[in-house]
Enzyme design. Structure first.
Site, PDB file in Angstrom:
ATOM      1  N   GLY A 126      46.222  41.482  39.061  1.00  0.00           N
ATOM      2  CA  GLY A 126      46.143  42.701  39.064  1.00  0.00           C
ATOM      3  C   GLY A 126      46.045  43.798  40.071  1.00  0.00           C
TER       4      GLY A 126
ATOM      5  N   GLN B 142      43.619  51.825  43.997  1.00  0.00           N
ATOM      6  CA  GLN B 142      44.615  51.534  45.902  1.00  0.00           C
ATOM      7  C   GLN B 142      45.510  51.601  45.552  1.00  0.00           C
ATOM      8  OE1 GLN B 142      43.715  47.236  43.606  1.00  0.00           O
ATOM      9  NE2 GLN B 142      43.995  46.807  45.370  1.00  0.00           N
TER      10      GLN B 142
ATOM     11  N   CYS C 288      42.544  40.216  47.821  1.00  0.00           N
ATOM     12  CA  CYS C 288      42.536  42.113  47.456  1.00  0.00           C
ATOM     13  C   CYS C 288      43.905  42.251  47.848  1.00  0.00           C
ATOM     14  CB  CYS C 288      41.304  42.445  47.505  1.00  0.00           C
ATOM     15  SG  CYS C 288      41.255  44.264  47.153  1.00  0.00           S
ATOM     16  N   LEU C 289      44.745  42.479  47.618  1.00  0.00           N
ATOM     17  CA  LEU C 289      45.465  43.365  48.115  1.00  0.00           C
ATOM     18  C   LEU C 289      45.437  44.558  48.601  1.00  0.00           C
ATOM     19  CD1 LEU C 289      48.561  43.485  44.934  1.00  0.00           C
ATOM     20  CD2 LEU C 289      48.574  42.004  47.099  1.00  0.00           C
TER      21      LEU C 289
ATOM     22  N   HIS D 188      36.607  42.150  39.357  1.00  0.00           N
ATOM     23  CA  HIS D 188      37.471  42.871  40.540  1.00  0.00           C
ATOM     24  C   HIS D 188      37.783  43.901  40.100  1.00  0.00           C
ATOM     25  CE1 HIS D 188      39.448  41.926  44.220  1.00  0.00           C
ATOM     26  NE2 HIS D 188      40.031  42.027  43.403  1.00  0.00           N
ATOM     27  N   GLU D 189      38.714  43.977  39.649  1.00  0.00           N
ATOM     28  CA  GLU D 189      39.632  45.005  39.104  1.00  0.00           C
ATOM     29  C   GLU D 189      38.864  46.210  38.827  1.00  0.00           C
ATOM     30  OE1 GLU D 189      42.589  45.368  40.110  1.00  0.00           O
ATOM     31  OE2 GLU D 189      42.657  43.060  40.040  1.00  0.00           O
TER      32      GLU D 189
ATOM     33  N   HIS E 203      36.660  47.878  41.735  1.00  0.00           N
ATOM     34  CA  HIS E 203      37.696  49.166  42.265  1.00  0.00           C
ATOM     35  C   HIS E 203      37.602  50.597  41.944  1.00  0.00           C
ATOM     36  CE1 HIS E 203      40.751  47.306  44.855  1.00  0.00           C
ATOM     37  NE2 HIS E 203      40.628  45.995  44.047  1.00  0.00           N
TER      38      HIS E 203
HETATM   39 NI    NI Z   1      41.212  44.070  44.644  1.00  0.00          NI
END
Ligand code: NI
Length: 181
Positions: free
Chosen positions: A47, A52, A100-101, A142-143, A146
């Site tokens: 995702g 981000q 997480c990226l 999680h998404e 953000h």
């Molecule tokens: Ni993340």
């Protein structure tokens, strides 16, 4: 392909609350959606949220049919979710590994609600909702975090679980495939 740079923890804009999407059927939104998919695919993520890639608007993409990084994870339909709302379906939580990226190379155990209903708009501006549980529910929580400027380390209950993926794996602590974004 328009792979964007992924902002990392330490970048102040990742901690901002994002604003809703209000215009649909626009070249701007089409390009944003494509950039999110392209960037997520380039990093084999599960995702990605717009903040981000430096766009503080309320849109996330997620899902995969088969992801080599998560061979045991259940499939999640490829989804564009705009202006999301999450409703909890019970108080039960599970604690599982996440990454997480925007927090590269690290993992920690994160508590998330097990069952949720989420609603929002798709890329065409049409409303939809889903009731989900487990990994799917975890990815969405999680998404959507953000979009409120929350990164998973802020959700970690036991910070002793936070570590580098490589070292957690080598020491045998990290067994399950983590949820990454
Ligand atoms: Ni993340």
């Amino acid at each position: 392909m328009a792979i964007q740079k992924i902002l990392r923890i330490g970048e102040p804009s990742l901690l901002e609350k994002s604003s809703p999407i209000t215009e649909f059927n626009s070249a701007w939104l089409d390009a944003l959606v494509q950039n999110l998919w392209d960037t997520m695919a380039a990093h084999r993520g599960a995702g990605l949220a717009a903040p981000q890639i430096g766009v503080n608007r309320r849109i996330v993409v997620f899902g995969f049919e088969h992801n080599e990084r998560y061979p045991d994870a259940p499939e999640i339909p490829l989804t564009v979710l705009i202006n999301p709302q999450i409703e909890l379906l019970g108080e039960a939580m599970d604690e599982q590994w996440e990454g997480c990226l925007s927090v590269p190379d690290m993992r920690a155990k994160v508590p998330r609600y097990r069952q949720i209903r989420y609603r929002g708009l798709n890329a065409q501006g049409e409303a939809f909702s889903r009731e989900v549980e487990g990994f799917h529910a975890r990815v969405v929580q999680h998404e959507c975090d953000h979009l409120d400027g929350v990164l998973y380390p802020q959700r970690v209950r036991d910070l002793r679980t936070l570590g580098f993926r490589e070292d957690l794996e080598r020491s045998g602590q990290l067994e399950t495939q983590p949820c990454d974004d």
